[in-house]
Design a protein around this motif. Sequence first.
Motif, PDB file in Angstrom:
ATOM      1  N   ILE A 194      24.069  14.250 -37.846  1.00  0.00           N
ATOM      2  CA  ILE A 194      24.333  15.516 -38.627  1.00  0.00           C
ATOM      3  C   ILE A 194      24.749  16.573 -37.490  1.00  0.00           C
ATOM      4  O   ILE A 194      23.767  16.851 -36.309  1.00  0.00           O
ATOM      5  N   ASP A 195      25.951  17.163 -37.624  1.00  0.00           N
ATOM      6  CA  ASP A 195      26.155  18.074 -36.782  1.00  0.00           C
ATOM      7  C   ASP A 195      26.359  19.428 -37.264  1.00  0.00           C
ATOM      8  O   ASP A 195      25.947  19.726 -38.561  1.00  0.00           O
ATOM      9  N   SER A 196      26.502  20.380 -36.501  1.00  0.00           N
ATOM     10  CA  SER A 196      26.580  21.851 -37.155  1.00  0.00           C
ATOM     11  C   SER A 196      27.209  22.186 -38.089  1.00  0.00           C
ATOM     12  O   SER A 196      26.829  22.947 -39.090  1.00  0.00           O
ATOM     13  N   GLU A 197      28.500  21.763 -38.380  1.00  0.00           N
ATOM     14  CA  GLU A 197      29.422  21.906 -39.405  1.00  0.00           C
ATOM     15  C   GLU A 197      28.717  21.387 -40.655  1.00  0.00           C
ATOM     16  O   GLU A 197      28.661  22.037 -41.818  1.00  0.00           O
ATOM     17  N   GLU A 198      28.307  20.022 -40.646  1.00  0.00           N
ATOM     18  CA  GLU A 198      27.549  19.339 -41.709  1.00  0.00           C
ATOM     19  C   GLU A 198      26.467  20.302 -42.047  1.00  0.00           C
ATOM     20  O   GLU A 198      26.262  20.329 -43.440  1.00  0.00           O
ATOM     21  N   LEU A 199      25.587  20.566 -41.253  1.00  0.00           N
ATOM     22  CA  LEU A 199      24.470  21.245 -41.582  1.00  0.00           C
ATOM     23  C   LEU A 199      24.813  22.742 -42.511  1.00  0.00           C
ATOM     24  O   LEU A 199      24.251  23.071 -43.183  1.00  0.00           O
ATOM     25  N   SER A 200      25.801  23.159 -41.737  1.00  0.00           N
ATOM     26  CA  SER A 200      26.124  24.707 -42.367  1.00  0.00           C
ATOM     27  C   SER A 200      26.693  24.602 -43.746  1.00  0.00           C
ATOM     28  O   SER A 200      26.308  25.270 -44.569  1.00  0.00           O
ATOM     29  N   GLN A 201      27.616  23.428 -44.167  1.00  0.00           N
ATOM     30  CA  GLN A 201      27.781  22.997 -45.140  1.00  0.00           C
ATOM     31  C   GLN A 201      26.645  22.825 -46.304  1.00  0.00           C
ATOM     32  O   GLN A 201      26.669  23.344 -47.493  1.00  0.00           O
ATOM     33  N   TYR A 202      25.826  22.046 -45.832  1.00  0.00           N
ATOM     34  CA  TYR A 202      24.654  21.705 -46.687  1.00  0.00           C
ATOM     35  C   TYR A 202      23.757  22.881 -46.908  1.00  0.00           C
ATOM     36  O   TYR A 202      23.691  23.326 -48.119  1.00  0.00           O
ATOM     37  N   VAL A 203      23.543  23.908 -46.037  1.00  0.00           N
ATOM     38  CA  VAL A 203      23.039  25.165 -46.247  1.00  0.00           C
ATOM     39  C   VAL A 203      23.662  25.951 -47.280  1.00  0.00           C
ATOM     40  O   VAL A 203      22.940  26.601 -47.999  1.00  0.00           O
ATOM     41  N   LYS A 204      24.854  26.053 -47.140  1.00  0.00           N
ATOM     42  CA  LYS A 204      25.737  27.121 -48.239  1.00  0.00           C
ATOM     43  C   LYS A 204      25.542  26.363 -49.510  1.00  0.00           C
ATOM     44  O   LYS A 204      25.498  27.083 -50.476  1.00  0.00           O
ATOM     45  N   LEU A 205      25.575  25.017 -49.427  1.00  0.00           N
ATOM     46  CA  LEU A 205      25.631  24.382 -50.792  1.00  0.00           C
ATOM     47  C   LEU A 205      24.386  24.464 -51.761  1.00  0.00           C
ATOM     48  O   LEU A 205      24.294  24.689 -52.729  1.00  0.00           O
ATOM     49  N   TYR A 206      23.427  24.340 -50.813  1.00  0.00           N
ATOM     50  CA  TYR A 206      22.209  24.114 -51.381  1.00  0.00           C
ATOM     51  C   TYR A 206      20.993  25.305 -51.249  1.00  0.00           C
ATOM     52  O   TYR A 206      19.954  25.298 -51.935  1.00  0.00           O
TER      53      TYR A 206
END
Length: 75
Positions: free
Chosen positions: A62-74
């Motif tokens: 998991i990199d920063s972009e994936e983590l950011s997308q996850y946080v924004k979605l959920y």
Amino acid sequence: APIAMSYQQNPNDRDSIVADRVRERLQALDKNRDGFIAKSEVPSEFAYHVFSRIDLNRDDAIDSEELSQYVKLYY
């Protein structure tokens, strides 16, 4: 990109506070502190249920972009 270990938070923004707490908990899984959360660094129950939702490119990290997308979605 590696996960940022700290960033500025707006203390009046609930979403920012929640996102920061989620990031902190997930960053705690980065046992070798390389800035990525590898599948091998997380508990198996987490890996099967949540990791696959966050690891969008399926590279077992998991990199920063994936983590950011996850946080924004959920959160």
